[in-house]
Design an enzyme around this catalytic site. Structure first.
Site, PDB file in Angstrom:
ATOM      1  N   ASP A  22       0.807  -1.226  -0.020  1.00 54.97           N
ATOM      2  CA  ASP A  22       0.046  -0.090   0.077  1.00 54.97           C
ATOM      3  C   ASP A  22       0.841   1.461   0.134  1.00 54.97           C
ATOM      4  O   ASP A  22       1.501   1.427   0.928  1.00 54.97           O
ATOM      5  CB  ASP A  22      -1.050   0.024   1.348  1.00 54.97           C
ATOM      6  CG  ASP A  22      -2.154   1.159   1.336  1.00 54.97           C
ATOM      7  OD1 ASP A  22      -3.049   0.892   2.066  1.00 54.97           O
ATOM      8  OD2 ASP A  22      -1.762   2.142   0.673  1.00 54.97           O
ATOM      9  N   ASP A 120      -2.927   2.559  -5.953  1.00 54.49           N
ATOM     10  CA  ASP A 120      -1.867   2.562  -5.137  1.00 54.49           C
ATOM     11  C   ASP A 120      -1.733   1.253  -4.349  1.00 54.49           C
ATOM     12  O   ASP A 120      -1.009   1.112  -3.125  1.00 54.49           O
ATOM     13  CB  ASP A 120      -1.980   3.969  -4.240  1.00 54.49           C
ATOM     14  CG  ASP A 120      -2.868   3.516  -2.985  1.00 54.49           C
ATOM     15  OD1 ASP A 120      -3.776   2.851  -3.221  1.00 54.49           O
ATOM     16  OD2 ASP A 120      -2.686   3.780  -1.815  1.00 54.49           O
ATOM     17  N   GLU A 121      -2.243   0.194  -4.653  1.00 61.80           N
ATOM     18  CA  GLU A 121      -2.443  -1.164  -3.977  1.00 61.80           C
ATOM     19  C   GLU A 121      -2.186  -2.287  -4.774  1.00 61.80           C
ATOM     20  O   GLU A 121      -2.719  -2.454  -6.080  1.00 61.80           O
ATOM     21  CB  GLU A 121      -3.518  -1.353  -3.255  1.00 61.80           C
ATOM     22  CG  GLU A 121      -3.907  -0.655  -2.043  1.00 61.80           C
ATOM     23  CD  GLU A 121      -5.310  -1.004  -1.487  1.00 61.80           C
ATOM     24  OE1 GLU A 121      -5.601  -2.115  -1.522  1.00 61.80           O
ATOM     25  OE2 GLU A 121      -6.100   0.052  -1.551  1.00 61.80           O
TER      26      GLU A 121
END
Length: 374
Positions: A22, A120-121
């Site tokens: 993350d 974003d992960e």
DNA sequence: GACTCCACCGC
DNA sequence: CCTTCTGTGGAGTC
């Protein structure tokens, strides 16, 4: 210990190791790198709606801005009160997407499979590569974390656990730049004290429902019977909560995921209930949507429109075509009908309107894809 | 199955 | 006080 010879059956039986990565304050961190002179100063990435100078919300706040109380989802006006000296910049999704791709492309070298879960992960399945060895998994992912820091000057938090559910909670456990490992034997002790909201799928509404039943922690959720949960939340979610509270999740990584729909929604300069005021803009947006999906060779059968009125109540209208939509003109004509139906039933003027297409199917008339281009 | 609404996930 | 934008999945209803 004797080195085991791995047979296919034993491969299947190997306990999984899944990592979740993350990125920390991703958008704000990228903007910080783009403006090195803003080092240690609050940065607020904003979605400006365009209605008034500062209307819109915060998309991402740097840790310096968070210290002052700025949060994602907060109105920009409010963030400016908390953080008058902050740097307020508009979102640049294209840039963030490019950096995201570069970062998670690196992750493929570390696992058997990678799922890019959002901008974003990402998840990485480390089972085969580490042969189920958590110490090996830790070495790999610490290396990845350092590599990303060095190469992109971006921090990330990492969780390593027996499945996606737990890896995600683990990566959230310490931030920023966290590194949390949950081994099979410590799953329950890790989960038990956490608030129910830590579980994916439990948001504000569900949390409220659980609090009313005096259920605050995952341990308390685990004490509920499966029947009680199903009665409260329906079959799908009830069973999910039953398993999730025990750390059980068999879901595989989605490695070749395809979008099911495309949509766009925008805020109007002026609230209205009059189709004539919307027509030109809706037409423009419909053409854009057509061009984007056609460029990807996607042909849709479902078309919906949405309106959000001044009381922020949402309304939708949708239709399903028997054959995929054949032209931008057809799309616009369907959209026009849907909006007319919606507007004639809307009790209040609309503040925001949007379009959505989905139900992707084979191209109309079985044309070859390249006949649509050139 | 189609349609509508709702909750949620990101940032 | 002010509330963006995108995408998924479930439930209720007909």
């Amino acid at each position: 210990m004797v080195q085991a010879i791995v047979f296919p059956q034993e491969e299947d039986a190997m306990p999984r190791i899944v990592a979740h990565v993350d990125m920390n304050a991703f958008f704000a961190a990228i903007e910080q790198n783009a403006h090195p002179e803003w080092k240690n100063e609050p940065i607020v990435v904003c979605v400006f709606s365009g209605r008034t100078l500062d209307s819109g919300v915060v998309s991402s706040a740097s840790y310096d801005a968070r210290k002052l109380g700025v949060r994602a989802g907060m109105p920009i006006v409010q963030a400016k009160q908390l953080c008058a000296k902050g740097h307020f910049v508009p979102v640049n999704h294209t840039l963030y997407g490019q950096i995201s791709d570069q970062i998670f492309t690196r992750l493929f070298a570390y696992g058997d499979a990678v799922e890019m879960a959002s901008i974003d992960e990402a998840y990485a399945d480390l089972t085969q590569k580490t042969q189920g060895d958590y110490a090996h998994a830790e070495r790999l992912m610490r290396e990845f974390q350092q590599k990303i820091q060095k190469e992109f000057n971006l921090g990330c938090s990492v969780g390593i656990a027996p499945n996606k559910l737990l890896a995600k909670i683990a990566s959230d456990f310490q931030k920023p730049n966290g590194f949390t490992i949950v081994k099979p034997e410590s799953v329950q002790s890790f989960l038990d004290p956490l608030p129910v909201k830590s579980l994916l799928g439990i948001g504000p509404k569900t949390e409220q429902q659980l609090v009313e039943k005096n259920i605050h922690t995952i341990a308390q959720l685990r004490a509920c019977g499966a029947g009680e949960l199903v009665a409260l939340f329906g079959a799908a979610r009830g069973q999910y909560f039953f398993h999730a509270s025990r750390g059980i999740d068999e879901s595989p990584l989605e490695t070749n995921y395809e979008k099911q729909q495309r949509s766009s929604i925008w805020t109007l300069q002026r609230d209205t209930q009059d189709w004539n005021e919307l027509r030109a803009l809706v037409r423009e947006k419909a053409l854009e949507l057509w061009d984007e999906t056609a460029a990807q060779g996607k042909f849709f059968t479902q078309i919906s429109v949405v309106g959000v009125d001044i009381a922020l109540k949402q309304m939708t209208r949708s239709t399903t075509l028997n054959v995929a939509c054949v032209s931008s003109e057809q799309l616009f004509s369907e959209v026009e009908q849907l909006f007319q139906s919606l507007l004639s039933n809307a009790p209040l003027p609309l503040r925001r309107v949007g379009l959505r297409v989905g139900g992707f199917a084979s191209p109309p008339k079985q044309k070859r894809l390249n006949e649509f281009f050139g």
